[in-house]
Motif scaffolding. Structure first.
Motif, PDB file in Angstrom:
ATOM      1  N   UNK A 273       0.836  -1.199   0.000  1.00 24.81           N
ATOM      2  CA  UNK A 273       0.000   0.000   0.000  1.00 24.81           C
ATOM      3  C   UNK A 273       0.877   1.258   0.000  1.00 24.81           C
ATOM      4  N   UNK A 274       0.433   2.255  -0.736  1.00 25.82           N
ATOM      5  CA  UNK A 274       1.169   3.531  -0.821  1.00 25.82           C
ATOM      6  C   UNK A 274       1.284   4.172   0.564  1.00 25.82           C
ATOM      7  N   UNK A 275       2.466   4.674   0.853  1.00 22.07           N
ATOM      8  CA  UNK A 275       2.678   5.357   2.132  1.00 22.07           C
ATOM      9  C   UNK A 275       2.023   6.730   2.113  1.00 22.07           C
ATOM     10  N   UNK A 276       1.420   7.095   3.247  1.00 20.01           N
ATOM     11  CA  UNK A 276       0.893   8.444   3.394  1.00 20.01           C
ATOM     12  C   UNK A 276       2.047   9.355   3.773  1.00 20.01           C
ATOM     13  N   UNK A 277       2.168  10.463   3.057  1.00 18.50           N
ATOM     14  CA  UNK A 277       3.249  11.416   3.303  1.00 18.50           C
ATOM     15  C   UNK A 277       2.760  12.498   4.266  1.00 18.50           C
ATOM     16  N   UNK A 278       3.485  12.625   5.395  1.00 21.86           N
ATOM     17  CA  UNK A 278       3.107  13.579   6.436  1.00 21.86           C
ATOM     18  C   UNK A 278       4.130  14.714   6.483  1.00 21.86           C
TER      19      UNK A 278
ATOM     20  N   UNK B 189       7.818  12.947  14.967  1.00 19.21           N
ATOM     21  CA  UNK B 189       8.506  12.180  13.924  1.00 19.21           C
ATOM     22  C   UNK B 189       8.739  10.748  14.402  1.00 19.21           C
ATOM     23  N   UNK B 190       9.215  10.616  15.636  1.00 21.68           N
ATOM     24  CA  UNK B 190       9.488   9.284  16.181  1.00 21.68           C
ATOM     25  C   UNK B 190       8.218   8.433  16.218  1.00 21.68           C
ATOM     26  N   UNK B 191       7.128   8.997  16.718  1.00 22.83           N
ATOM     27  CA  UNK B 191       5.869   8.260  16.833  1.00 22.83           C
ATOM     28  C   UNK B 191       5.296   7.934  15.450  1.00 22.83           C
ATOM     29  N   UNK B 192       5.288   8.921  14.556  1.00 24.50           N
ATOM     30  CA  UNK B 192       4.698   8.714  13.231  1.00 24.50           C
ATOM     31  C   UNK B 192       5.476   7.691  12.409  1.00 24.50           C
ATOM     32  N   UNK B 193       6.789   7.689  12.526  1.00 24.98           N
ATOM     33  CA  UNK B 193       7.578   6.761  11.716  1.00 24.98           C
ATOM     34  C   UNK B 193       7.455   5.323  12.190  1.00 24.98           C
ATOM     35  N   UNK B 194       6.827   5.112  13.337  1.00 22.28           N
ATOM     36  CA  UNK B 194       6.568   3.744  13.803  1.00 22.28           C
ATOM     37  C   UNK B 194       5.258   3.197  13.214  1.00 22.28           C
ATOM     38  N   UNK B 195       4.487   4.052  12.587  1.00 26.21           N
ATOM     39  CA  UNK B 195       3.215   3.627  11.997  1.00 26.21           C
ATOM     40  C   UNK B 195       3.487   3.108  10.586  1.00 26.21           C
TER      41      UNK B 195
ATOM     42  N   UNK C   3       7.282  10.571   7.082  1.00 25.34           N
ATOM     43  CA  UNK C   3       7.400  12.009   7.352  1.00 25.34           C
ATOM     44  C   UNK C   3       8.300  12.585   6.262  1.00 25.34           C
ATOM     45  N   UNK C   4       7.741  13.484   5.450  1.00 23.99           N
ATOM     46  CA  UNK C   4       8.468  13.983   4.277  1.00 23.99           C
ATOM     47  C   UNK C   4       9.126  15.345   4.501  1.00 23.99           C
ATOM     48  N   UNK C   5       8.948  15.922   5.696  1.00 23.42           N
ATOM     49  CA  UNK C   5       9.599  17.196   5.957  1.00 23.42           C
ATOM     50  C   UNK C   5       8.906  17.974   7.045  1.00 23.42           C
ATOM     51  N   UNK C   6       9.504  19.124   7.348  1.00 22.35           N
ATOM     52  CA  UNK C   6       8.917  19.993   8.367  1.00 22.35           C
ATOM     53  C   UNK C   6       9.296  21.434   8.076  1.00 22.35           C
TER      54      UNK C   6
ATOM     55  N   UNK D  42      -4.383  12.196  18.069  1.00 23.52           N
ATOM     56  CA  UNK D  42      -3.840  12.619  16.775  1.00 23.52           C
ATOM     57  C   UNK D  42      -3.264  11.410  16.038  1.00 23.52           C
ATOM     58  N   UNK D  43      -2.455  10.632  16.741  1.00 27.86           N
ATOM     59  CA  UNK D  43      -1.825   9.459  16.133  1.00 27.86           C
ATOM     60  C   UNK D  43      -2.882   8.442  15.698  1.00 27.86           C
TER      61      UNK D  43
END
Length: 126
Positions: free
Chosen positions: A4-9, A23-29, A34-37, A117-118
């Motif tokens: 499945x395509x990754x969702x870019x956050x 970033x740490x929490x989201x990258x575990x999903x 995470x594409x930037x900030x 949020x997560x």
């Protein structure tokens, strides 16, 4: 393996500690990338208008400018953008109403709604 395509956050957050946790929490999903900030309104708009993203997590209080201005600018663009979720340390009913009118699809309090949020983002991956 899930193909499945990754969702870019994309994160709009000027507090480095909060950004690191996100970033740490989201990258575990699974299926999240995470594409930037950005730390300022100007940088956020520049990036959001030039890269591909599915979800933007928007802080209202930024080092320069505001998340409200980012939401407003994206809403006034002709382009279709991804989902905008507000993650703020100054939640109020009035602010929530304002952000929703500017196109936000979720509103979360930094002090105690990180898990919500997560969970909201996890649900979007299914």
């Amino acid at each position: 393996m899930n193909s499945k395509k990754k969702l870019k956050v994309f994160l709009i957050e000027d507090a480095q500690k909060i950004r690191s946790v996100l970033i740490e929490v989201l990258e575990q999903i699974e299926n999240i990338e995470v594409v930037g900030f950005a730390e300022s309104e100007k940088e956020a708009l520049k990036q959001l208008r030039s890269i591909e993203w599915d979800i933007a997590i928007v802080d209202i209080g930024l080092r320069e400018g505001s998340g409200l201005a980012v939401l407003s600018a994206l809403k006034s663009d002709e382009r279709e953008y991804g989902t905008r979720l507000v993650f703020t340390s100054s939640p109020s009913r009035a602010l929530k109403t304002r952000t929703m009118s500017l196109g936000a699809e979720g509103f979360f309090d930094k002090s105690f709604e990180l898990d919500m949020l997560v969970d909201h983002i996890k649900a979007m991956t299914h």
